[in-house]
Design an enzyme around this catalytic site. Sequence first.
Site, PDB file in Angstrom:
ATOM      1  N   HIS A  50       0.831  -1.205   0.000  1.00  0.00           N
ATOM      2  CA  HIS A  50       0.000   0.000   0.000  1.00  0.00           C
ATOM      3  C   HIS A  50       0.871   1.264   0.000  1.00  0.00           C
ATOM      4  O   HIS A  50       0.746   2.127  -0.871  1.00  0.00           O
ATOM      5  CB  HIS A  50      -0.913  -0.021   1.238  1.00  0.00           C
ATOM      6  N   GLU A  51       1.757   1.342   0.963  1.00  0.00           N
ATOM      7  CA  GLU A  51       2.622   2.528   1.053  1.00  0.00           C
ATOM      8  C   GLU A  51       3.555   2.593  -0.153  1.00  0.00           C
ATOM      9  O   GLU A  51       3.905   3.678  -0.623  1.00  0.00           O
ATOM     10  CB  GLU A  51       3.406   2.538   2.363  1.00  0.00           C
ATOM     11  N   HIS A  53       1.815   4.474  -2.853  1.00  0.00           N
ATOM     12  CA  HIS A  53       1.956   5.930  -2.641  1.00  0.00           C
ATOM     13  C   HIS A  53       3.338   6.394  -3.095  1.00  0.00           C
ATOM     14  O   HIS A  53       3.491   7.432  -3.726  1.00  0.00           O
ATOM     15  CB  HIS A  53       1.830   6.262  -1.146  1.00  0.00           C
ATOM     16  N   GLU A 111      -4.612   7.788  -2.838  1.00  0.00           N
ATOM     17  CA  GLU A 111      -5.077   6.496  -2.316  1.00  0.00           C
ATOM     18  C   GLU A 111      -5.424   5.538  -3.452  1.00  0.00           C
ATOM     19  O   GLU A 111      -5.342   4.320  -3.286  1.00  0.00           O
ATOM     20  CB  GLU A 111      -6.271   6.688  -1.385  1.00  0.00           C
TER      21      GLU A 111
END
Lengths: 509, 509
Positions: free
Chosen positions: A272-273, A276, A302
């Site tokens: 997830h990160e 980003h 997101e």
Amino acid sequence: MSHAKPEVSSSLNRFRELTARIKQYEEILGLVYWDMRTGAPRKGIELRSEAVGALSSETFKLSTSAEMGELLAELTKPEQLAQLGEIDRRLVEETAKEYERNRKIPPEMHREYVVLTSQAESAWEEAKEKNDFPGFVPYLEKIIAFNRRFIELWGAKETSYDTLLDMYEPGLTTKELDRLFGELRARLVPLAERIANSPNKPDVSFLEGTFDKEAQKKFSRHILNEMGYDFEAGRLDESVHPFATGLSSGDVRITTRYLPDDLTSALFGTIHEGGHALYEQNIMPELAGTLLCTGTSMGIHESQSRLWENMIGRSLGFWERYLPDLQANFPGQLDGVTAERFYRGINVVEPSLIRIEADELTYNLHIMIRYEIEKMLFNENLDPRDLPEVWNRKYKEALGIEPSTDAEGVLQDVHWSGGAFGYFPSYSLGNMYAAQIMDVARRDITDLDRQVAEGQLHPLKEWLTKQVYQYGKLQQPGEIIERISGKPLESSYLCDYLENKYRDIYQLD
Amino acid sequence: MSHAKPEVSSSLNRFRELTARIKQYEEILGLVYWDMRTGAPRKGIELRSEAVGALSSETFKLSTSAEMGELLAELTKPEQLAQLGEIDRRLVEETAKEYERNRKIPPEMHREYVVLTSQAESAWEEAKEKNDFPGFVPYLEKIIAFNRRFIELWGAKETSYDTLLDMYEPGLTTKELDRLFGELRARLVPLAERIANSPNKPDVSFLEGTFDKEAQKKFSRHILNEMGYDFEAGRLDESVHPFATGLSSGDVRITTRYLPDDLTSALFGTIHEGGHALYEQNIMPELAGTLLCTGTSMGIHESQSRLWENMIGRSLGFWERYLPDLQANFPGQLDGVTAERFYRGINVVEPSLIRIEADELTYNLHIMIRYEIEKMLFNENLDPRDLPEVWNRKYKEALGIEPSTDAEGVLQDVHWSGGAFGYFPSYSLGNMYAAQIMDVARRDITDLDRQVAEGQLHPLKEWLTKQVYQYGKLQQPGEIIERISGKPLESSYLCDYLENKYRDIYQLD
């Protein structure tokens, strides 16, 4: 710029210098926040918060200075704007918007707020650790009071909460969000029910056990490398609440947290990160050092983290390629598990208490709960002391389960301690953007699924760079989604995607 | 302050606020430097250096602003100074001195210098890694040129180099240093010769081998705890060149480096930096957030690091207590070694190439070489390109050995990349201060050696807090040494201490 009139050139240069300085201070402040969250010693926090307050205050003053006002007055004249190149024009427009917002806040009020939120994050960490919501209430009350005052100063839009939403997703309204969330709810709640009633439950037994932290760390780094995350332009650390922070495109840091009894937490948190981070690492070099060198909105941001985490990281093809690597990291623990079984196991749908560990489907329900509570706080004056009760009731209603402690309830997220009211909807917006973007990617990239199944993640990363990442703040969220998909954001892509995915996994008819 | 006249009160308050802000920016800059040295990603360094330049520049402007000039003009009037409390008075005096120095430097020149030295440190790291002195020369040339220009602007004292010395040890001159170093040389060189001719060489064979890094780390932390280093007000990390940095008394960070084949490098490096850190962690709370909240001079600072590293860390009593702990960390590797044998082994005197790994005696020769070279650079215009040749020749002359690469020669130290010319003498001054201070401590603290041998390090730490640490910059180096010992700095204490120590170890007659 060679055709610009001399006075424009001079204003433009001064404007570029002034905004570059603001960006430089923001970069430094970003580093201080990163440090506070990754291991700054407790006893230094109080003075550090004051120092952060001082530098934020200086940054704020620059962004609302008389000089900034004069430069913007000059550069926003239509005949001047028309002479600017695309980057300068967008920079002027963005800065003017921030200027209009910021100049309404007295500098001293801004400084106090920065010190407060900086201290509140440490207080939140401590409250969460000790399961002490009352200990956190005084901070929360003050932060909410500040935000109410900001809304008054900015001027409430259709509702008070609309004013907050606009900060994270320009132009977004509660009306629009009520509609989108209503559509999601109408299709996802029945889907969740069909899943709950399905007799074909995935086997998750192989996910139980204790997973060595160093091996988890090693695998996290491996997957980041595979995604194309550049470790020479970033680093991976640990923090209570995982996050990514883009200090510059050459320094985009990620954190995760390793739970010994939950392999998936760090794994999907890292992906997830990492999503980003790919965004921030791949902004075009022309924007480096300018205020446009960051993601265009939290929703689009997101979308990139959720796309990588779920649509790639929780796909069957991904695990056909990477399960053997994972198994090699945990010898004896995942033996004999097939990619298909692993894929079904990590996609189990189950009402749960912790947002960041929720499955793709019920995740949106976690978001809607927070959205409703935030609306109550700002549009209905909900007393912060009543938050645990409201929180627990809403979890009971929406997910059928209730937290037994505030630590796994209302205290679970860092956002409110930083004053980020209005941020949560970005996650579900991100899911919707991601599904709509992936729909195009699948048509543009030949054999995307096969590529992923072969560990060829680069073509997707390059496509996303071309379509999304490179632009930074040069395009607005609406422009981006329209350019890519030819239409504004819709809820149907996410619903279609989830229905298809779970039809297979749960063998729904 | 209640008796101060209103206009003084107002000036004083503005002065306190302005200097507090400077301190806050310095704290943040300190953190950015710490980060650059402990793992900031390579690709972010260029923009980060620009950001550091911008904030340093702002800090510099505050310290040389018209407002600062006016406040100082007011507060340094004798009748105003007389009304100030001790802390405010010293703050005014210190700030006035800095103001006088800084206002002579054009702000733009200062900014360029900060960016240059910030980039130069990365360049130095790379040059050292690749053994590429020529690659570092352009940086060195520019840094030296800047310093020559600064000296012109400040006005050279008796020699150009005197002007640099004064920055690290207020009032120190080359004349005084020539005398002190002459005295040291006169007694230490013959001592080194007697040692070289002694047939009683310590056994160092047990120090050979490979020592697990995690075990080294664990033991480093253990010793820091024993010294009274507060991990809630600091942290221990790794860097190419070990250092300590006091961001505030609540955040004093240490770094060290672990060499697998050298147990003593991290061990004594950690104790050394731990000594610096004890100083910064124990400054009186009244000075927190002021410019006085730091060590009073580099010489006094090094006295504290060298005192802990050598006079405690390399003492027999210390190892009577801690050798068993060390042995437990490296099972099978140090079995059967007695404290006496260990003590002799870690105190072996041997000409070596690397300063930070040198024994207590020849360490001073390493410093004198750097001192002589720095004098040549600034008083005799030595061409930086000739540095390797001069360096190697001086090592040959003073220590009888020559580096085979520049990485273990002229490139070994970080100092010059940061422009810290004039700093090196602080280490030997530190040795002299430490010996003179310890002479008093031994008389003040009953049975100090026995206490150390029992692991009671607290009484010494408390005594040093009372005599040195608590004052921060509230007293000048000369005041401190005179208050403690009743006389100015002398070389004889260090010579006596070393002669006694090595007489035992090498059984000299």
